[in-house]
Design a protein around this motif. Structure first.
Motif, PDB file in Angstrom:
ATOM      1  N   PRO A  77       1.003  -1.527  -0.182  1.00 33.67           N
ATOM      2  CA  PRO A  77      -0.117   0.200   0.399  1.00 33.67           C
ATOM      3  C   PRO A  77       0.503   1.254   0.177  1.00 33.67           C
ATOM      4  N   PRO A  78       0.441   2.351  -0.387  1.00 36.21           N
ATOM      5  CA  PRO A  78       0.896   3.920  -0.842  1.00 36.21           C
ATOM      6  C   PRO A  78       1.425   4.825   0.799  1.00 36.21           C
ATOM      7  N   PRO A  79       2.257   5.614   1.055  1.00 34.76           N
ATOM      8  CA  PRO A  79       1.959   5.845   2.018  1.00 34.76           C
ATOM      9  C   PRO A  79       0.372   6.663   2.348  1.00 34.76           C
ATOM     10  N   PRO A  80      -0.255   6.570   4.099  1.00 34.75           N
ATOM     11  CA  PRO A  80      -1.289   7.602   4.126  1.00 34.75           C
ATOM     12  C   PRO A  80      -1.935   8.923   3.611  1.00 34.75           C
ATOM     13  N   LEU A  81      -2.785   9.554   3.591  1.00 35.77           N
ATOM     14  CA  LEU A  81      -3.052  10.559   3.119  1.00 35.77           C
ATOM     15  C   LEU A  81      -2.364  11.797   3.709  1.00 35.77           C
ATOM     16  N   GLU A  82      -1.981  11.489   4.805  1.00 34.72           N
ATOM     17  CA  GLU A  82      -1.001  12.767   5.565  1.00 34.72           C
ATOM     18  C   GLU A  82       0.104  12.638   5.168  1.00 34.72           C
ATOM     19  N   ALA A  83       0.704  12.125   4.386  1.00 34.69           N
ATOM     20  CA  ALA A  83       2.191  12.434   3.862  1.00 34.69           C
ATOM     21  C   ALA A  83       1.887  13.444   3.205  1.00 34.69           C
ATOM     22  N   ASP A  84       0.481  13.779   1.543  1.00 30.84           N
ATOM     23  CA  ASP A  84      -0.022  14.575   1.205  1.00 30.84           C
ATOM     24  C   ASP A  84       0.102  16.036   1.560  1.00 30.84           C
ATOM     25  N   ALA A  85      -0.385  16.233   3.021  1.00 32.04           N
ATOM     26  CA  ALA A  85      -0.728  17.057   3.472  1.00 32.04           C
ATOM     27  C   ALA A  85       0.548  17.993   3.908  1.00 32.04           C
ATOM     28  N   VAL A  86       1.386  16.846   4.420  1.00 32.75           N
ATOM     29  CA  VAL A  86       2.726  17.530   4.449  1.00 32.75           C
ATOM     30  C   VAL A  86       2.889  18.297   3.274  1.00 32.75           C
ATOM     31  N   TRP A  87       3.657  17.016   2.288  1.00 33.86           N
ATOM     32  CA  TRP A  87       4.596  18.021   1.608  1.00 33.86           C
ATOM     33  C   TRP A  87       3.061  19.733   0.921  1.00 33.86           C
ATOM     34  N   GLU A  88       2.162  19.716   0.671  1.00 34.26           N
ATOM     35  CA  GLU A  88       1.361  20.151   0.515  1.00 34.26           C
ATOM     36  C   GLU A  88       1.736  22.031   0.545  1.00 34.26           C
ATOM     37  N   ARG A  89       1.779  21.735   1.934  1.00 33.40           N
ATOM     38  CA  ARG A  89       2.243  22.397   3.014  1.00 33.40           C
ATOM     39  C   ARG A  89       3.652  22.930   2.745  1.00 33.40           C
ATOM     40  N   THR A  90       4.573  22.270   3.196  1.00 31.99           N
ATOM     41  CA  THR A  90       5.880  22.715   2.599  1.00 31.99           C
ATOM     42  C   THR A  90       6.506  22.929   1.203  1.00 31.99           C
ATOM     43  N   VAL A  91       5.926  22.671   0.103  1.00 37.26           N
ATOM     44  CA  VAL A  91       5.740  23.514  -0.963  1.00 37.26           C
ATOM     45  C   VAL A  91       5.396  24.935  -0.658  1.00 37.26           C
ATOM     46  N   GLY A  92       3.990  25.079  -0.046  1.00 34.31           N
ATOM     47  CA  GLY A  92       3.743  26.471   0.285  1.00 34.31           C
ATOM     48  C   GLY A  92       4.317  27.370   0.711  1.00 34.31           C
ATOM     49  N   HIS A  93       5.487  26.872   1.798  1.00 33.06           N
ATOM     50  CA  HIS A  93       6.238  27.371   2.343  1.00 33.06           C
ATOM     51  C   HIS A  93       7.832  27.807   1.573  1.00 33.06           C
ATOM     52  N   LEU A  94       7.997  26.864   0.952  1.00 33.21           N
ATOM     53  CA  LEU A  94       8.903  27.224  -0.267  1.00 33.21           C
ATOM     54  C   LEU A  94       8.376  28.029  -0.974  1.00 33.21           C
ATOM     55  N   THR A  95       7.316  28.085  -1.433  1.00 33.84           N
ATOM     56  CA  THR A  95       6.897  28.845  -2.669  1.00 33.84           C
ATOM     57  C   THR A  95       7.404  30.353  -2.243  1.00 33.84           C
TER      58      THR A  95
END
Length: 392
Positions: free
Chosen positions: A259-277
């Protein structure tokens, strides 16, 4: 001069675009992942179209053999299930478009213009029906083929539908039997890509901030950060494709998967990309002759470069955790060390920041706030670890 400035902007944009294409090509050649999957699917679609043309145009000598390769081309889709589903939708709208266009030609006595006035508005409108999805437009294009070709007898329309059916069968068969797409690893691949490209961007920023950097450099960093949104969209697509991948797919039985990583990983990287931007946007605001913000001093930017470099090491450690379904103790220890070292650099820089005053302090504070939020989101955790039970 305005013309020269616009030309320089266009030239920079072209350079960024070519650099992004180059990174994608290198990824497709060097490692398995979404770029290579896209390349394989593109070659399969081309092969299906050529095979459909060879069968209908060369061997069967069909009068409008274009219908077969056209249908085969668009039905080599992201998943076998989607190919089948799209094939049924497309055949339904093509039948409707061909029959209605033939009726319009018969009513108007073969007048192309009058037949278009009758057939095209109706087929375009019917194509918007949500049950037809993205295939709805093919009803109108089929009507155009029938009307402009001028063949509208029942026998000739039957040929169009047979050619479409042959193309659909070839497209779906090629997609299902030739390296059938199995997307169970794609979520993990997209998460790895996010961490890898974030690390590369942070390293590039660190190198630039330690030396002479320009408005063009800052604009390039911001462009790369914004392009990470495309990877986030790819991650969302991968989640959907993962659900579809095993449906009607012979390849899913041949590959061991987890199984793929859980959905929490998506939220972490969505926020990370927002901070990088946000970080790259702030840096861009301090660059150039018409800078909107006051740039921090060289000493601060040099130390912030160290923080960016250490944040890159944390992203790399995060990437390594995603390479295998179950991480090792060594990989988890490496992530913990990288996280602690990044915070140590941050704390030291934040302590010195308290002595800053003036407009530059606002910019320094903004950079530190966004970086703190980014590091907080990348707290070591086992969010990327899946159940090792096979789903084969």
């Amino acid at each position: 001069m305005p013309g020269a400035e616009q030309l320089a902007i266009a030239w920079r944009w072209l350079g960024w675009e070519l650099a992004a294409i180059g990174r994608g090509v290198r990824s497709a050649v060097r490692e398995s992942g979404p770029e290579r999957d896209t390349m394989v699917q593109s070659l399969k679609a081309a092969a299906a179209a050529i095979l459909a043309w060879a069968l209908t145009g060369w061997w069967l000598q069909a009068p409008l053999a274009l219908m077969a390769p056209w249908t085969a081309l668009v039905l080599v889709n992201a998943t076998v299930y989607r190919s089948l589903h799209s094939g049924v939708q497309q055949f339904a709208v093509i039948v409707a478009g061909a029959l209605w266009a033939s009726a319009a030609m018969a009513i108007t006595g073969g007048s192309t213009l009058l037949a278009m006035l009758i057939a095209i508005p109706v087929t375009v409108l019917v194509g918007t029906y949500r049950r037809f999805g993205t295939q709805g437009i093919y009803g109108a294009t089929t009507a155009l083929f029938v009307i402009t070709y001028g063949a509208y007898s029942l026998t000739e329309v039957g040929h169009r539908l047979l050619e479409t059916l042959i193309g659909g069968v070839i497209g779906v068969t090629v997609n299902a039997l030739v390296l059938p797409p199995v997307h169970l690893r794609n979520v993990r691949d997209q998460l790895q890509r996010l961490s890898r490209e974030s690390a590369d961007l942070l390293d590039t920023m660190a190198e630039g901030l330690r030396g002479e950097w320009s408005e063009s450099d800052a604009a390039g960093w911001h462009d790369r950060a914004r392009r990470l949104d495309q990877v986030l969209r790819g991650l969302a697509d991968a989640r959907q494709w993962t659900h579809e991948s095993s449906r009607f797919n012979p390849g899913s039985r041949l590959r061991r998967s987890v199984p793929p990583p859980p959905l929490e990983a998506d939220a972490v990287w969505e926020r990370t990309v927002g901070h990088l931007t946000a970080i790259t946007r702030v840096l861009g605001g301090t660059a150039g002759e018409k800078a909107r913000l006051t740039a921090p001093g060289t000493e601060f930017l040099t130390r912030y470069a160290d923080l960016a470099a250490q944040s890159a090491r944390l992203c790399e450690a995060d990437r390594d955790l995603m390479q295998q379904p179950r991480s090792t103790k060594e990989e988890r220890d490496r992530q913990n060390r990288a996280w602690k070292e990044a915070w140590a650099v941050y704390d030291a820089l934040a302590a010195d920041f308290r002595r800053q005053t003036g407009p530059a302090a606002e910019v320094s504070g903004g950079l530190l706030v966004e970086t703190k939020l980014m590091l907080s989101g990348l707290t070591p955790q086992e969010m990327y670890e899946g159940d090792t039970t096979s789903t084969a």
